[in-house]
Design a protein around this motif. Sequence first.
Motif, PDB file in Angstrom:
ATOM      1  N   SER A  63      44.343  15.316  38.637  1.00  0.00           N
ATOM      2  CA  SER A  63      43.569  15.188  37.631  1.00  0.00           C
ATOM      3  C   SER A  63      44.139  15.450  36.194  1.00  0.00           C
ATOM      4  O   SER A  63      45.388  15.931  36.191  1.00  0.00           O
ATOM      5  CB  SER A  63      42.540  16.540  37.803  1.00  0.00           C
ATOM      6  N   SER A  64      43.421  15.362  35.283  1.00  0.00           N
ATOM      7  CA  SER A  64      44.274  15.548  33.957  1.00  0.00           C
ATOM      8  C   SER A  64      44.467  17.041  33.763  1.00  0.00           C
ATOM      9  O   SER A  64      45.576  17.112  33.326  1.00  0.00           O
ATOM     10  CB  SER A  64      43.092  15.415  32.805  1.00  0.00           C
ATOM     11  N   TYR A  75      38.514  13.957  39.135  1.00  0.00           N
ATOM     12  CA  TYR A  75      39.837  13.755  40.055  1.00  0.00           C
ATOM     13  C   TYR A  75      40.203  12.199  40.118  1.00  0.00           C
ATOM     14  O   TYR A  75      39.436  11.359  39.651  1.00  0.00           O
ATOM     15  CB  TYR A  75      39.753  14.114  41.403  1.00  0.00           C
ATOM     16  N   ILE A  76      41.756  11.870  40.069  1.00  0.00           N
ATOM     17  CA  ILE A  76      42.185  10.656  39.945  1.00  0.00           C
ATOM     18  C   ILE A  76      42.740  10.283  41.409  1.00  0.00           C
ATOM     19  O   ILE A  76      43.747  11.055  41.655  1.00  0.00           O
ATOM     20  CB  ILE A  76      42.980  10.353  38.898  1.00  0.00           C
ATOM     21  N   GLY A  77      42.289   9.145  41.934  1.00  0.00           N
ATOM     22  CA  GLY A  77      43.141   8.843  43.056  1.00  0.00           C
ATOM     23  C   GLY A  77      42.460   7.862  44.202  1.00  0.00           C
ATOM     24  O   GLY A  77      41.139   7.230  43.668  1.00  0.00           O
ATOM     25  N   PRO A  78      42.730   7.885  45.394  1.00  0.00           N
ATOM     26  CA  PRO A  78      43.953   8.543  46.016  1.00  0.00           C
ATOM     27  C   PRO A  78      45.210   8.086  45.273  1.00  0.00           C
ATOM     28  O   PRO A  78      45.452   6.704  44.946  1.00  0.00           O
ATOM     29  CB  PRO A  78      43.692   8.382  47.533  1.00  0.00           C
ATOM     30  N   SER A 122      40.974   3.148  51.559  1.00  0.00           N
ATOM     31  CA  SER A 122      41.124   4.136  50.546  1.00  0.00           C
ATOM     32  C   SER A 122      39.915   3.923  49.500  1.00  0.00           C
ATOM     33  O   SER A 122      39.748   5.050  48.738  1.00  0.00           O
ATOM     34  CB  SER A 122      42.468   3.797  49.816  1.00  0.00           C
ATOM     35  N   LEU A 123      39.021   2.970  49.895  1.00  0.00           N
ATOM     36  CA  LEU A 123      37.975   2.978  48.664  1.00  0.00           C
ATOM     37  C   LEU A 123      36.984   3.816  49.284  1.00  0.00           C
ATOM     38  O   LEU A 123      36.768   4.192  50.495  1.00  0.00           O
ATOM     39  CB  LEU A 123      37.255   1.341  48.734  1.00  0.00           C
ATOM     40  N   PRO A 124      36.171   4.481  48.330  1.00  0.00           N
ATOM     41  CA  PRO A 124      35.935   4.070  46.911  1.00  0.00           C
ATOM     42  C   PRO A 124      37.060   5.345  46.093  1.00  0.00           C
ATOM     43  O   PRO A 124      37.437   6.164  46.708  1.00  0.00           O
ATOM     44  CB  PRO A 124      34.860   4.367  46.353  1.00  0.00           C
ATOM     45  N   GLN A 125      37.701   4.631  45.218  1.00  0.00           N
ATOM     46  CA  GLN A 125      38.545   5.370  44.431  1.00  0.00           C
ATOM     47  C   GLN A 125      37.777   6.324  43.319  1.00  0.00           C
ATOM     48  O   GLN A 125      36.844   6.116  43.326  1.00  0.00           O
ATOM     49  CB  GLN A 125      39.683   4.613  43.763  1.00  0.00           C
TER      50      GLN A 125
END
Length: 373
Positions: free
Chosen positions: A183-184, A107-110, A70-73
Amino acid sequence: MKRTLALLLAATLFCGALVGCGNAAANSVPARPEVLPEYNPNPLTGLEKDGGYPYGQRPVAVMINNIKESLPQSGIAGADLIYEMVTEGGITRMMAVYSDLSKAGGYIGPVRSARDQHIQMMLPLNALYVHIGASTFARDMLETYHYADKSIDGNPTAVRDTVFWLDEERHKTKDIEHCWYTSSELIQNSIRKYKLDAEGEPEAIFRFRSYKENARMLPLSGASSAHIQFSASYYSDFTYEPSSGKYLKSEFGEPQIDAATGEQLAFNNVLILFTNISPRPDGVLMNVDYSFGGIGYYLCGGNYEPIRWMKGTPESPLRIVSAEGDEEEIEINPGKSYIAVVGLDQFSSLTIGADNPLTLPDSASSEALSKNS
């Protein structure tokens, strides 16, 4: 006659002097008392709240995929707190907590599914909880604590399409569970759409030292690095950077980078909490025991100290207390914090600095260790 005139003249001059003095006193402005700046700390960092701080709003906790594929976040360098602990099969999952989502930057994740061990750290923060799916234990806990209107679960397709975004380009080389982001803006839209309860600031997560004072110097030197082993295949490393006063995080032997900013994850505080972690009856998911508390270490500023920690019920706050056997909370320096919850079976794998072999902190902590074994 002359004497009388002289007395009248002296009296006139004296009265004039009095009037002049009276006018001077009347025209003088008394000095204003000094107004000291209000102490106004962010409850998640202990730092002074900035101009954009979202007063009256819950923080947001997002479950972050942390397996190697999953990296990079993205978006996690802007988190105020990051929790990391084993979930199943030796892998770890992170929970990133934000007082201000705009600091995530894009964006925030995964984003991944909920686990009860993370929920128990989230509940005392009074946070809005963002995840895609949940284990049976996690779902039961959210229901028990009436979190339906404070949880954003992307498992239903309709919610996923509203709150999460699939990175199709990334999905060309990675499995789909490594490709869902939020995302916010998407979270704020979902709060309005689903009429979620987003109001309510948390209590301070730690007993923070005032940001108006000099940082507390921890008693033991030599914490220039740390190696935390979660399982045979999952570990995190930290290297202290004196110029920034922060610990830089690596994962799987490589710098852990936020893809959105190119920054390596960095923390003012590193807390390592040991407890009993054991398989649940299904033999897959792991149970983290918060009931008794345990021993640990606190790293800051290139130094460290042994600590004990206490928690108890899921909604009870985490307390970092003295290793001396009493229950007095120690002061944590202001800044971003990383909190690792690690199995007692990995205690001997922990290293802090190159020349600091670790032993159990003291008799009180040794007793805590034996009770958890």
